[in-house]
Design an enzyme around this catalytic site. Structure first.
Site, PDB file in Angstrom:
ATOM      1  N   TYR A 143      38.185  -7.453 -12.142  1.00 26.74           N
ATOM      2  CA  TYR A 143      37.719  -7.832 -13.097  1.00 26.74           C
ATOM      3  C   TYR A 143      38.863  -8.146 -13.993  1.00 26.74           C
ATOM      4  CZ  TYR A 143      32.944  -6.775 -12.391  1.00 26.74           C
ATOM      5  OH  TYR A 143      31.486  -6.389 -12.123  1.00 26.74           O
ATOM      6  N   LYS A 194      37.319  -2.934   1.837  1.00 26.78           N
ATOM      7  CA  LYS A 194      37.362  -3.908   2.649  1.00 26.78           C
ATOM      8  C   LYS A 194      38.884  -4.012   3.308  1.00 26.78           C
ATOM      9  CE  LYS A 194      35.094  -7.538   4.529  1.00 26.78           C
ATOM     10  NZ  LYS A 194      34.053  -7.546   5.436  1.00 26.78           N
ATOM     11  N   ASP A 226      30.808  -4.261   3.254  1.00 23.69           N
ATOM     12  CA  ASP A 226      29.608  -5.099   4.052  1.00 23.69           C
ATOM     13  C   ASP A 226      28.555  -3.937   4.514  1.00 23.69           C
ATOM     14  OD1 ASP A 226      31.636  -4.546   5.803  1.00 23.69           O
ATOM     15  OD2 ASP A 226      31.301  -6.631   6.643  1.00 23.69           O
ATOM     16  N   ASP A 250      29.914  -2.115  -8.753  1.00 25.59           N
ATOM     17  CA  ASP A 250      28.926  -2.996  -9.415  1.00 25.59           C
ATOM     18  C   ASP A 250      27.737  -3.435  -8.431  1.00 25.59           C
ATOM     19  OD1 ASP A 250      28.139  -4.455 -11.706  1.00 25.59           O
ATOM     20  OD2 ASP A 250      28.812  -6.094 -10.602  1.00 25.59           O
ATOM     21  N   ASP A 254      23.784  -1.466  -8.199  1.00 24.49           N
ATOM     22  CA  ASP A 254      22.507  -2.268  -8.364  1.00 24.49           C
ATOM     23  C   ASP A 254      21.678  -2.092  -6.921  1.00 24.49           C
ATOM     24  OD1 ASP A 254      23.203  -3.296 -10.722  1.00 24.49           O
ATOM     25  OD2 ASP A 254      22.395  -5.236 -10.219  1.00 24.49           O
TER      26      ASP A 254
HETATM   27  C1  LIG Z   1      27.833  -7.287 -17.229  1.00 23.99           C
HETATM   28  C2  LIG Z   1      28.931  -7.014 -16.489  1.00 23.99           C
HETATM   29  C3  LIG Z   1      30.262  -7.268 -17.142  1.00 23.99           C
HETATM   30  C4  LIG Z   1      28.746  -5.528 -15.814  1.00 23.99           C
HETATM   31  C5  LIG Z   1      29.845  -5.396 -14.891  1.00 23.99           C
HETATM   32  O1  LIG Z   1      30.075  -6.176 -13.736  1.00 23.99           O
HETATM   33  O2  LIG Z   1      30.481  -4.218 -14.925  1.00 23.99           O
HETATM   34  C6  LIG Z   1      27.271  -5.125 -15.433  1.00 23.99           C
HETATM   35  O3  LIG Z   1      26.942  -5.900 -14.428  1.00 23.99           O
HETATM   36  C7  LIG Z   1      27.451  -3.651 -15.193  1.00 23.99           C
HETATM   37  O4  LIG Z   1      27.100  -3.362 -14.191  1.00 23.99           O
HETATM   38  O5  LIG Z   1      27.726  -2.903 -16.120  1.00 23.99           O
HETATM   39 MG   LIG Z   2      26.230  -4.518 -12.704  1.00 19.26          MG
END
Ligand SMILES: CC(C)[C@H](C(=O)O)[C@@H](O)C(=O)O
Ligand SMILES: [Mg+2]
Ligand SMILES: NC(=O)c1ccc[n+]([C@@H]2O[C@H](COP(=O)([O-])OP(=O)(O)OC[C@H]3O[C@@H](n4cnc5c(N)ncnc54)[C@H](O)[C@@H]3O)[C@@H](O)[C@H]2O)c1
Length: 362
Positions: A143, A194, A226, A250, A254
């Site tokens: 990032y 990785k 992975d 990240d 999710d």
């Molecule tokens: C919106 C984006 C920059 C952010 C990230 O990738 O960190 C989001 O996906 C998160 O998980 O907080």
């Molecule tokens: Mg995110």
């Protein structure tokens, strides 16, 4: 004696203002009970800030955050700003906030609540008892690594570049957060990388392995990202605490969200070595349901509980909020994302009201 805290509110975009309103009401209710006075100051970030000032993180907003005891953020982003170059997008505001406050450690708990087992995408026996903490590095990696940008090659073709880079000290400081958290939890730390392909991951693995000597009571394992994504869905109960880099964290957080029923349930805490932390849901601004009173406010409410616990050192009202969430779910109240047959379907505001009722009755 009344405790006073200055809280910066960053509603951002999309469903942000709907869900943060619920969290503020919840904080006021528990604050009253525990003699805590919150002084809320709202500031601009993301698309809302771009529209008002041309910048995704105005200097003013960062200053207000710096001068507060904690920051409660909803979410940023939306279709309207999607065609802007990356450094001018709402997301750049969020990255600027994390970097500006030095928030290198992002704690993302994914815990299955017994009331929501039927809302999970996986079978009961796979998810029952899941309690994972993802410790995500937040101010480094791909990032932030340089060089970054879209450059022109000698042949006139465009080339997009990002750089995944970590120094030993960056790895060590997030590694420590991982080991300390694992020590307080189930005693197991899985470091995800990785290292079969990336040099940066080889250094990561090497540093984390060395650090393990200082934590003989924590059982360390390593996994490629992975495989980790696959294992999270196949057998999530093997995980206790996961430590990983910015991008992998990240994505994995999710994925972990879906074990627990919905991303609308997952809170997070972003912390630095000192200064105010930022407390925000794992999910985004959900532009597809914004303005429709459909959003689940519970990830935001649980982020407010994390703010009390980790940001303000007020564990008792934090426990009370978390208990209130369990009770409201126990009553059968559900927003659309966690709905299952026989439950009461509520909108965002009504879910907030139901929670307030439960908390006021305590
Ligand atoms: C919106 C984006 C920059 C952010 C990230 O990738 O960190 C989001 O996906 C998160 O998980 O907080
Ligand atoms: Mg995110
Ligand atoms: N921390 C943040 O501010 C943050 C995090 C992730 C994404 N984003 C941004 O949000 C925007 C939308 O991104 P996306 O669609 O990929 O991810 P998203 O998390 O906003 O939405 C993904 C899906 O989950 C649903 N959802 C999310 N939160 C919900 C909630 N509280 N209740 C019910 N349903 C919910 C949405 O309706 C959507 O269908 C993008 O601009 C992205 O960059 C911001």
């Amino acid at each position: 004696m009344t405790q006073n805290y200055r809280i910066t509110l960053l509603p951002g975009d999309g469903i942000g203002s709907e869900i943060i309103a619920v969290a503020v009401n919840v904080l006021k209710v528990v604050g009253k009970k525990y003699n805590i006075q919150f002084e809320f100051t709202e500031a601009l970030i993301g698309g809302a800030a771009i529209d008002a000032t041309g910048e995704p993180l105005p200097a003013d907003s960062l200053d207000i955050c710096r001068n507060s005891d904690a920051v409660l953020l909803a979410a940023i982003g939306g279709y309207k700003w999607d065609s802007l170059p990356s450094h001018l997008r709402p997301e750049a505001g969020l990255l600027g906030l994390r970097a500006g406050l030095g928030l290198f450690a992002n704690l993302r708990p994914a815990k299955i609540l017994p009331q929501l087992i039927d809302a999970s995408s996986l079978k009961r026996e796979v998810v029952e008892g899941v309690d994972i903490l993802v410790v995500r590095e937040l101010t480094g990696g791909i990032y932030f690594g340089k060089p970054k940008g879209i450059f022109e090659t000698e042949t006139g073709e465009k080339r997009g570049v990002n750089t995944m880079a970590y120094t030993e000290s960056e790895i060590e400081r997030i590694g420590r957060v991982g080991f300390e958290a694992a020590r307080k939890r189930g005693g197991k730390l899985c470091s995800v990388d990785k290292a079969n392909v990336l040099e940066v991951s080889q250094l990561w693995r090497d540093r984390i392995t060395k650090l393990a000597q200082e934590y003989p009571d924590v059982e360390l394992s390593h996994m490629y990202v992975d495989n980790a994504a696959m294992q999270l869905l196949r057998a999530p109960k093997q995980f206790d605490t996961i430590v990983t880099g910015n991008l992998f964290g990240d994505i994995l957080s999710d994925a972990a969200a879906m074990l627990t029923g919905s991303i609308g349930m997952l809170p997070s805490a972003s912390l630095g070595a000192s200064g105010p932390g930022v407390f925000e849901p794992v999910h985004g601004s959900a532009p597809d349901i914004a303005g429709q009173d459909k959003a689940n406010p519970l990830a935001q409410v649980l982020s407010a509980a994390m703010m009390l616990r980790y940001g303000l050192n007020e564990p008792t009202p934090a426990d009370e909020i978390e208990q209130g969430v369990l009770e409201v779910l126990q009553k059968g109240d559900r927003t659309g994302d966690i709905m299952s047959p026989g439950m009461n379907l509520l909108g965002c505001r009504a879910m907030g009201k139901a929670l307030i009722q439960v908390l006021e009755a305590k």
